[in-house]
Write a protein that holds these residues in place. Structure first.
Motif, PDB file in Angstrom:
ATOM      1  N   ARG A 135       6.600  -9.433  11.382  1.00 34.22           N
ATOM      2  CA  ARG A 135       5.737  -8.483  11.828  1.00 34.22           C
ATOM      3  C   ARG A 135       4.836  -8.096  10.747  1.00 34.22           C
ATOM      4  NH1 ARG A 135       6.578 -10.280  16.106  1.00 34.22           N
ATOM      5  NH2 ARG A 135       7.365  -9.505  18.019  1.00 34.22           N
ATOM      6  N   ARG A 136       3.436  -7.734  10.904  1.00 29.23           N
ATOM      7  CA  ARG A 136       2.794  -6.952   9.792  1.00 29.23           C
ATOM      8  C   ARG A 136       3.490  -5.475   9.398  1.00 29.23           C
ATOM      9  NH1 ARG A 136      -2.757  -5.932  10.555  1.00 29.23           N
ATOM     10  NH2 ARG A 136      -2.353  -5.727  12.675  1.00 29.23           N
ATOM     11  N   LEU A 137       3.283  -5.158   8.126  1.00 29.87           N
ATOM     12  CA  LEU A 137       3.720  -3.843   7.808  1.00 29.87           C
ATOM     13  C   LEU A 137       2.793  -3.220   7.064  1.00 29.87           C
ATOM     14  CD1 LEU A 137       7.334  -2.945   6.746  1.00 29.87           C
ATOM     15  CD2 LEU A 137       5.415  -2.595   5.133  1.00 29.87           C
ATOM     16  N   LEU A 138       2.406  -2.029   7.229  1.00 25.79           N
ATOM     17  CA  LEU A 138       1.669  -1.066   6.434  1.00 25.79           C
ATOM     18  C   LEU A 138       2.484  -0.078   5.823  1.00 25.79           C
ATOM     19  CD1 LEU A 138      -1.333  -0.580   5.733  1.00 25.79           C
ATOM     20  CD2 LEU A 138      -1.364   1.272   7.563  1.00 25.79           C
ATOM     21  N   LEU A 139       2.599  -0.136   4.431  1.00 30.60           N
ATOM     22  CA  LEU A 139       2.861   1.208   3.528  1.00 30.60           C
ATOM     23  C   LEU A 139       2.169   2.294   3.673  1.00 30.60           C
ATOM     24  CD1 LEU A 139       4.347  -1.081   0.533  1.00 30.60           C
ATOM     25  CD2 LEU A 139       5.858   0.122   2.325  1.00 30.60           C
ATOM     26  N   VAL A 140       2.754   3.432   3.674  1.00 29.61           N
ATOM     27  CA  VAL A 140       1.931   4.509   3.778  1.00 29.61           C
ATOM     28  C   VAL A 140       2.703   5.452   2.729  1.00 29.61           C
ATOM     29  CG1 VAL A 140       1.524   6.578   5.123  1.00 29.61           C
ATOM     30  CG2 VAL A 140       1.490   4.347   6.424  1.00 29.61           C
ATOM     31  N   LEU A 141       1.648   5.748   1.605  1.00 27.40           N
ATOM     32  CA  LEU A 141       2.213   6.896   0.672  1.00 27.40           C
ATOM     33  C   LEU A 141       2.246   8.000   1.167  1.00 27.40           C
ATOM     34  CD1 LEU A 141       0.277   5.347  -2.394  1.00 27.40           C
ATOM     35  CD2 LEU A 141       2.638   5.302  -2.005  1.00 27.40           C
ATOM     36  N   ILE A 155       3.153   4.917  -8.039  1.00 28.41           N
ATOM     37  CA  ILE A 155       2.104   4.229  -6.912  1.00 28.41           C
ATOM     38  C   ILE A 155       1.767   2.939  -7.523  1.00 28.41           C
ATOM     39  CG2 ILE A 155      -0.212   4.574  -6.032  1.00 28.41           C
ATOM     40  CD1 ILE A 155       0.409   7.623  -6.039  1.00 28.41           C
ATOM     41  N   GLY A 156       1.690   2.802  -8.792  1.00 26.72           N
ATOM     42  CA  GLY A 156       1.414   1.432  -9.108  1.00 26.72           C
ATOM     43  C   GLY A 156       2.525   0.305  -8.914  1.00 26.72           C
ATOM     44  N   ARG A 157       3.703   0.711  -8.875  1.00 23.11           N
ATOM     45  CA  ARG A 157       4.779  -0.074  -8.489  1.00 23.11           C
ATOM     46  C   ARG A 157       4.889  -0.267  -7.051  1.00 23.11           C
ATOM     47  NH1 ARG A 157       9.076   0.154 -12.092  1.00 23.11           N
ATOM     48  NH2 ARG A 157      10.004  -1.628 -10.544  1.00 23.11           N
ATOM     49  N   VAL A 158       4.620   0.752  -6.106  1.00 16.91           N
ATOM     50  CA  VAL A 158       4.435   0.311  -4.746  1.00 16.91           C
ATOM     51  C   VAL A 158       3.543  -0.529  -4.329  1.00 16.91           C
ATOM     52  CG1 VAL A 158       3.770   1.300  -2.412  1.00 16.91           C
ATOM     53  CG2 VAL A 158       5.194   2.736  -4.129  1.00 16.91           C
ATOM     54  N   ARG A 159       2.382  -0.618  -5.278  1.00 14.99           N
ATOM     55  CA  ARG A 159       1.249  -1.834  -4.982  1.00 14.99           C
ATOM     56  C   ARG A 159       1.751  -2.924  -5.197  1.00 14.99           C
ATOM     57  NH1 ARG A 159      -3.446   0.814  -3.408  1.00 14.99           N
ATOM     58  NH2 ARG A 159      -3.604   3.042  -4.138  1.00 14.99           N
ATOM     59  N   GLU A 160       2.765  -3.188  -6.191  1.00 14.51           N
ATOM     60  CA  GLU A 160       3.391  -4.372  -6.389  1.00 14.51           C
ATOM     61  C   GLU A 160       3.897  -5.161  -5.367  1.00 14.51           C
ATOM     62  OE1 GLU A 160       5.604  -4.116 -10.099  1.00 14.51           O
ATOM     63  OE2 GLU A 160       3.965  -3.193 -11.423  1.00 14.51           O
ATOM     64  N   LEU A 161       4.454  -4.309  -4.250  1.00 13.21           N
ATOM     65  CA  LEU A 161       5.155  -4.692  -3.229  1.00 13.21           C
ATOM     66  C   LEU A 161       4.143  -5.482  -2.404  1.00 13.21           C
ATOM     67  CD1 LEU A 161       7.621  -1.747  -2.663  1.00 13.21           C
ATOM     68  CD2 LEU A 161       8.088  -3.991  -3.959  1.00 13.21           C
ATOM     69  N   VAL A 162       2.902  -5.176  -2.413  1.00 14.94           N
ATOM     70  CA  VAL A 162       1.893  -5.622  -1.359  1.00 14.94           C
ATOM     71  C   VAL A 162       1.638  -7.072  -1.506  1.00 14.94           C
ATOM     72  CG1 VAL A 162      -0.327  -5.133  -0.413  1.00 14.94           C
ATOM     73  CG2 VAL A 162       0.760  -3.186  -1.098  1.00 14.94           C
ATOM     74  N   ASN A 163       1.759  -7.679  -0.363  1.00 11.18           N
ATOM     75  CA  ASN A 163       1.425  -9.104  -0.018  1.00 11.18           C
ATOM     76  C   ASN A 163       0.637  -9.280   1.088  1.00 11.18           C
ATOM     77  OD1 ASN A 163       1.523 -11.905  -0.550  1.00 11.18           O
ATOM     78  ND2 ASN A 163       3.340 -12.113   0.190  1.00 11.18           N
ATOM     79  N   PRO A 164      -0.448  -9.031   1.089  1.00 11.82           N
ATOM     80  CA  PRO A 164      -1.509  -9.217   2.358  1.00 11.82           C
ATOM     81  C   PRO A 164      -1.370 -10.521   2.979  1.00 11.82           C
ATOM     82  CG  PRO A 164      -2.728  -7.782   0.616  1.00 11.82           C
ATOM     83  CD  PRO A 164      -1.395  -8.625   0.043  1.00 11.82           C
ATOM     84  N   PRO A 165      -1.537 -10.842   3.957  1.00 10.39           N
ATOM     85  CA  PRO A 165      -1.624 -10.051   5.146  1.00 10.39           C
ATOM     86  C   PRO A 165      -0.364  -9.405   5.611  1.00 10.39           C
ATOM     87  CG  PRO A 165      -2.036 -12.100   6.051  1.00 10.39           C
ATOM     88  CD  PRO A 165      -1.647 -12.280   4.320  1.00 10.39           C
ATOM     89  N   ALA A 166       0.869  -9.852   5.266  1.00 11.80           N
ATOM     90  CA  ALA A 166       2.091  -9.554   5.828  1.00 11.80           C
ATOM     91  C   ALA A 166       2.319  -8.095   5.606  1.00 11.80           C
ATOM     92  CB  ALA A 166       3.143 -10.402   5.363  1.00 11.80           C
ATOM     93  N   VAL A 167       2.024  -7.831   4.404  1.00  7.77           N
ATOM     94  CA  VAL A 167       2.327  -6.192   3.887  1.00  7.77           C
ATOM     95  C   VAL A 167       0.989  -5.994   3.066  1.00  7.77           C
ATOM     96  CG1 VAL A 167       3.641  -4.771   2.429  1.00  7.77           C
ATOM     97  CG2 VAL A 167       4.917  -6.679   3.452  1.00  7.77           C
ATOM     98  N   ASP A 168       0.690  -4.509   3.599  1.00 13.21           N
ATOM     99  CA  ASP A 168      -0.344  -3.920   2.944  1.00 13.21           C
ATOM    100  C   ASP A 168      -0.242  -2.624   2.792  1.00 13.21           C
ATOM    101  OD1 ASP A 168      -3.022  -3.619   1.743  1.00 13.21           O
ATOM    102  OD2 ASP A 168      -3.996  -4.897   3.698  1.00 13.21           O
ATOM    103  N   ILE A 169      -0.908  -1.789   1.966  1.00 16.88           N
ATOM    104  CA  ILE A 169      -0.722  -0.567   1.718  1.00 16.88           C
ATOM    105  C   ILE A 169      -2.086   0.308   2.195  1.00 16.88           C
ATOM    106  CG2 ILE A 169      -1.930  -0.516  -0.526  1.00 16.88           C
ATOM    107  CD1 ILE A 169       0.279   1.495  -1.228  1.00 16.88           C
ATOM    108  N   ALA A 170      -1.768   1.448   2.855  1.00 23.34           N
ATOM    109  CA  ALA A 170      -2.702   2.373   3.509  1.00 23.34           C
ATOM    110  C   ALA A 170      -3.720   2.966   2.260  1.00 23.34           C
ATOM    111  CB  ALA A 170      -2.393   3.327   4.401  1.00 23.34           C
ATOM    112  N   GLU A 171      -5.029   2.983   2.563  1.00 19.69           N
ATOM    113  CA  GLU A 171      -5.720   3.506   1.640  1.00 19.69           C
ATOM    114  C   GLU A 171      -5.436   5.107   1.722  1.00 19.69           C
ATOM    115  OE1 GLU A 171      -9.740   2.404   2.946  1.00 19.69           O
ATOM    116  OE2 GLU A 171      -9.436   0.154   2.319  1.00 19.69           O
TER     117      GLU A 171
END
Length: 215
Positions: A135-141, A155-171
């Motif tokens: 399942r795709r996952l969107l991190l929400v700060l 926040i920079g460390r959270v961005r390191e967890l992002v691996n699109p398209p499976a994981v992304d971070i909300a703008e």
């Protein structure tokens, strides 16, 4: 066409899951979507808020709400998705089986994460669960404090967890604002009771962004 299903999941308690569910439900309702919320968290906080809202609105909360046990989630969600544009699930923390069922039912998983070391470390099981269920996952700060060095670093460390398209971070980020909790006490949301505030603007932006990402 069946509605979109969003599961808000985070294995760490106190991450702001239920607050996010409540405010998103109203924001989407205000965008003209028919919304159903599903509470499978044994704490039942979303259900208690919905009861307060029903009383405050004269029995017209504006959305469908059900409280169920985890094993019934898939069947109930499928039924609700036939009659609603959006089904929003509040999943329990520390409950692997129920959380897995809720993630499996989702079109998109939303994982709130605060810019703190504990939340950063605790989000990994949720990322793993979404990956296992494909399942795709969107991190929400969430609860982001006013700009500070430590917040920016985390926040920079959270961005390191992002691996699109499976994981992304909300703008769109959700700030650390008392309005989110305060409006819920009266059964309302920030986009209703505090419409001209930054909190309302943040939540509306997030609601719209999630819909764009879900397609």
């Amino acid at each position: 066409m069946a509605g979109k299903v969003f599961t808000v999941a985070q294995q760490k308690g106190g991450a702001g899951k239920t607050t996010l569910v409540a405010h998103l439900a109203i924001a989407w309702m205000q965008l003209g979507r028919s919304v159903a919320t599903v509470d499978i968290d044994p704490q039942g906080s979303l259900t208690r808020w919905q009861a307060v809202r029903a009383e405050a609105t004269g029995g017209q909360p504006g959305f469908t709400h059900v409280q169920i046990t985890g094993w019934r989630t898939q069947t109930e969600v499928e039924k609700l998705a036939r009659d609603h544009d959006i089904v929003l699930i509040d999943s329990p923390p520390h409950a692997q089986t129920e959380a897995r069922i809720a993630v499996r039912a989702a079109s998109l998983v939303l994982a709130p994460v605060q810019p703190s070391p504990m939340d950063l470390w605790a989000v990994q099981p949720t990322l793993d669960l979404a990956a296992q269920e494909k399942r795709r996952l969107l991190l929400v700060l969430n609860r982001v404090p006013p700009r500070a060095r430590i917040a920016d670093e985390l926040i920079g460390r959270v961005r390191e967890l992002v691996n699109p398209p499976a994981v992304d971070i909300a703008e769109s980020q959700i700030g650390n604002r008392t309005a989110y909790a305060g409006t819920l006490l009266s059964g309302l949301s920030v986009t209703e009771a505090a419409r001209k505030t930054q909190a309302a603007a943040e939540m509306q932006a997030l609601a719209e962004e999630i819909l764009r990402r879900a397609g």
